[in-house]
Design a protein around this motif. Structure first.
Motif, PDB file in Angstrom:
ATOM      1  N   ARG A  76       0.835  -1.203   0.000  1.00  0.00           N
ATOM      2  CA  ARG A  76       0.000   0.000   0.000  1.00  0.00           C
ATOM      3  C   ARG A  76       0.871   1.255   0.000  1.00  0.00           C
ATOM      4  O   ARG A  76       0.613   2.214  -0.740  1.00  0.00           O
ATOM      5  CB  ARG A  76      -0.913  -0.019   1.230  1.00  0.00           C
ATOM      6  CG  ARG A  76      -1.873   1.166   1.369  1.00  0.00           C
ATOM      7  CD  ARG A  76      -2.732   0.956   2.616  1.00  0.00           C
ATOM      8  NE  ARG A  76      -3.529   2.131   2.954  1.00  0.00           N
ATOM      9  CZ  ARG A  76      -4.767   2.357   2.506  1.00  0.00           C
ATOM     10  NH1 ARG A  76      -5.342   1.492   1.695  1.00  0.00           N
ATOM     11  NH2 ARG A  76      -5.431   3.454   2.877  1.00  0.00           N
ATOM     12  N   PHE A  77       1.945   1.237   0.819  1.00  0.00           N
ATOM     13  CA  PHE A  77       2.863   2.371   0.872  1.00  0.00           C
ATOM     14  C   PHE A  77       3.559   2.569  -0.471  1.00  0.00           C
ATOM     15  O   PHE A  77       3.607   3.689  -1.002  1.00  0.00           O
ATOM     16  CB  PHE A  77       3.903   2.159   1.974  1.00  0.00           C
ATOM     17  CG  PHE A  77       4.961   3.229   2.014  1.00  0.00           C
ATOM     18  CD1 PHE A  77       4.745   4.393   2.735  1.00  0.00           C
ATOM     19  CD2 PHE A  77       6.151   3.092   1.318  1.00  0.00           C
ATOM     20  CE1 PHE A  77       5.705   5.401   2.763  1.00  0.00           C
ATOM     21  CE2 PHE A  77       7.115   4.087   1.334  1.00  0.00           C
ATOM     22  CZ  PHE A  77       6.885   5.245   2.062  1.00  0.00           C
ATOM     23  N   ILE A  78       4.120   1.489  -1.023  1.00  0.00           N
ATOM     24  CA  ILE A  78       4.860   1.592  -2.286  1.00  0.00           C
ATOM     25  C   ILE A  78       3.963   2.120  -3.395  1.00  0.00           C
ATOM     26  O   ILE A  78       4.367   2.982  -4.188  1.00  0.00           O
ATOM     27  CB  ILE A  78       5.462   0.227  -2.659  1.00  0.00           C
ATOM     28  CG1 ILE A  78       6.581  -0.146  -1.674  1.00  0.00           C
ATOM     29  CG2 ILE A  78       5.997   0.236  -4.092  1.00  0.00           C
ATOM     30  CD1 ILE A  78       7.113  -1.555  -1.847  1.00  0.00           C
ATOM     31  N   ALA A  79       2.733   1.606  -3.462  1.00  0.00           N
ATOM     32  CA  ALA A  79       1.822   2.040  -4.522  1.00  0.00           C
ATOM     33  C   ALA A  79       1.506   3.523  -4.411  1.00  0.00           C
ATOM     34  O   ALA A  79       1.541   4.258  -5.407  1.00  0.00           O
ATOM     35  CB  ALA A  79       0.539   1.216  -4.463  1.00  0.00           C
ATOM     36  N   HIS A  80       1.199   3.985  -3.210  1.00  0.00           N
ATOM     37  CA  HIS A  80       0.845   5.391  -3.013  1.00  0.00           C
ATOM     38  C   HIS A  80       2.047   6.294  -3.252  1.00  0.00           C
ATOM     39  O   HIS A  80       1.941   7.321  -3.936  1.00  0.00           O
ATOM     40  CB  HIS A  80       0.306   5.598  -1.596  1.00  0.00           C
ATOM     41  CG  HIS A  80      -0.213   6.978  -1.344  1.00  0.00           C
ATOM     42  ND1 HIS A  80       0.597   8.001  -0.896  1.00  0.00           N
ATOM     43  CD2 HIS A  80      -1.466   7.519  -1.490  1.00  0.00           C
ATOM     44  CE1 HIS A  80      -0.127   9.107  -0.765  1.00  0.00           C
ATOM     45  NE2 HIS A  80      -1.372   8.834  -1.111  1.00  0.00           N
ATOM     46  N   TYR A  81       3.197   5.913  -2.711  1.00  0.00           N
ATOM     47  CA  TYR A  81       4.397   6.734  -2.831  1.00  0.00           C
ATOM     48  C   TYR A  81       4.833   6.838  -4.292  1.00  0.00           C
ATOM     49  O   TYR A  81       5.157   7.920  -4.795  1.00  0.00           O
ATOM     50  CB  TYR A  81       5.505   6.131  -1.965  1.00  0.00           C
ATOM     51  CG  TYR A  81       6.725   7.008  -1.792  1.00  0.00           C
ATOM     52  CD1 TYR A  81       6.615   8.301  -1.293  1.00  0.00           C
ATOM     53  CD2 TYR A  81       7.986   6.536  -2.097  1.00  0.00           C
ATOM     54  CE1 TYR A  81       7.729   9.105  -1.117  1.00  0.00           C
ATOM     55  CE2 TYR A  81       9.114   7.313  -1.923  1.00  0.00           C
ATOM     56  CZ  TYR A  81       8.975   8.606  -1.429  1.00  0.00           C
ATOM     57  OH  TYR A  81      10.102   9.394  -1.267  1.00  0.00           O
ATOM     58  N   THR A  82       4.817   5.706  -4.998  1.00  0.00           N
ATOM     59  CA  THR A  82       5.219   5.696  -6.397  1.00  0.00           C
ATOM     60  C   THR A  82       4.263   6.513  -7.261  1.00  0.00           C
ATOM     61  O   THR A  82       4.692   7.291  -8.126  1.00  0.00           O
ATOM     62  CB  THR A  82       5.293   4.252  -6.928  1.00  0.00           C
ATOM     63  OG1 THR A  82       6.212   3.494  -6.133  1.00  0.00           O
ATOM     64  CG2 THR A  82       5.739   4.229  -8.382  1.00  0.00           C
TER      65      THR A  82
END
Length: 240
Positions: A76-82
């Motif tokens: 979830r973090f990687i998707a949002h940050y990217t």
């Protein structure tokens, strides 16, 4: 004499990433209905990569994570940050000017960060900074990561550098320790995310602005470090 290699940490050193890290972190822990963290909390959370940052944030908000919860939160973090890169992230004042001046004198650059390599590369790509660096390594590039000397020495090797002609620049304990463990002089910056004054970390020297990152400073650090090594004053692992 080989051109010197200058190795930078990323978050809090090269780039002011705090606003986007906090935003993506709060988006992530909102899935658990946890209260958001603040910028003031960031210094206690960053430095060991996204997994540890998420774990620390959840613990800070009263929810120690189970092993089963972490993978979905990390995704979830990687998707949002990217998706939101580069967001509000920007280089620190004077950085690009200093790098361009040093490059004209033959110096080369690399990035050694505990951020996931894919996130680091994507962020630098979108800021059009990737071409400045001969190597970019992250917390998942090798079997070890900062402050293990192998992370920094592996970065130097990938960049085609010589450990005896290298300086590490960072804002946190991991940066100062990895340099010390590798027998390489360190430059600390006080404008990053350290949770203690950087002087207490005992770097080789401190600069308060990238305008202070000059060839004279770098060469003096390298002369002092190599003289100390030659005289057996410091334990040095760089040739092992």
């Amino acid at each position: 004499m080989a051109p010197a290699l200058i190795v930078f940490d990323l978050d809090g050193t090269l780039l002011d990433t705090h606003a986007d890290l906090v935003e993506s972190l709060n988006h992530t822990i909102a899935a658990l209905k946890l209260a958001p963290v603040r910028y003031e909390d960031l210094t206690h959370l960053v430095g060991h990569g996204a997994k540890v940052m998420i774990e620390r944030a959840c613990r800070l908000q009263g929810h120690p994570l189970t092993d089963e919860e972490l993978p979905a939160l990390l995704n979830r973090f990687i998707a949002h940050y990217t998706q939101n890169m580069p967001g509000k992230t920007h280089p620190y004042p004077g950085l690009i000017r200093s790098m361009e001046h040093l490059k004209s004198k033959g110096y080369r650059f690399a990035v050694c960060t505990n951020k996931l390599e894919g996130l680091a590369r994507t962020l630098l790509d979108r800021l059009q900074l990737t071409s400045h660096f001969d190597a970019i390594t992250g917390g998942d590039t090798f079997a070890m990561r900062k402050p293990d000397a192998g992370h920094l020495l592996g970065t130097i090797e990938r960049a085609g550098g010589d450990p005896s002609r290298c300086v590490m620049i960072g804002d946190s304990i991991n940066d100062i320790l990895v340099a010390r463990n590798a027998g390489i002089p360190s430059i600390a910056v006080p404008f990053g995310y350290s949770d203690v004054p950087v002087a207490t970390l005992e770097p080789t020297t401190i600069i308060s602005h990238f305008d202070e990152l000059t060839s004279d400073l770098i060469e003096e650090l390298l002369r002092s470090a190599n003289s100390a090594f030659a005289n057996g004053v410091v334990a040095n692992t760089r040739h092992s």
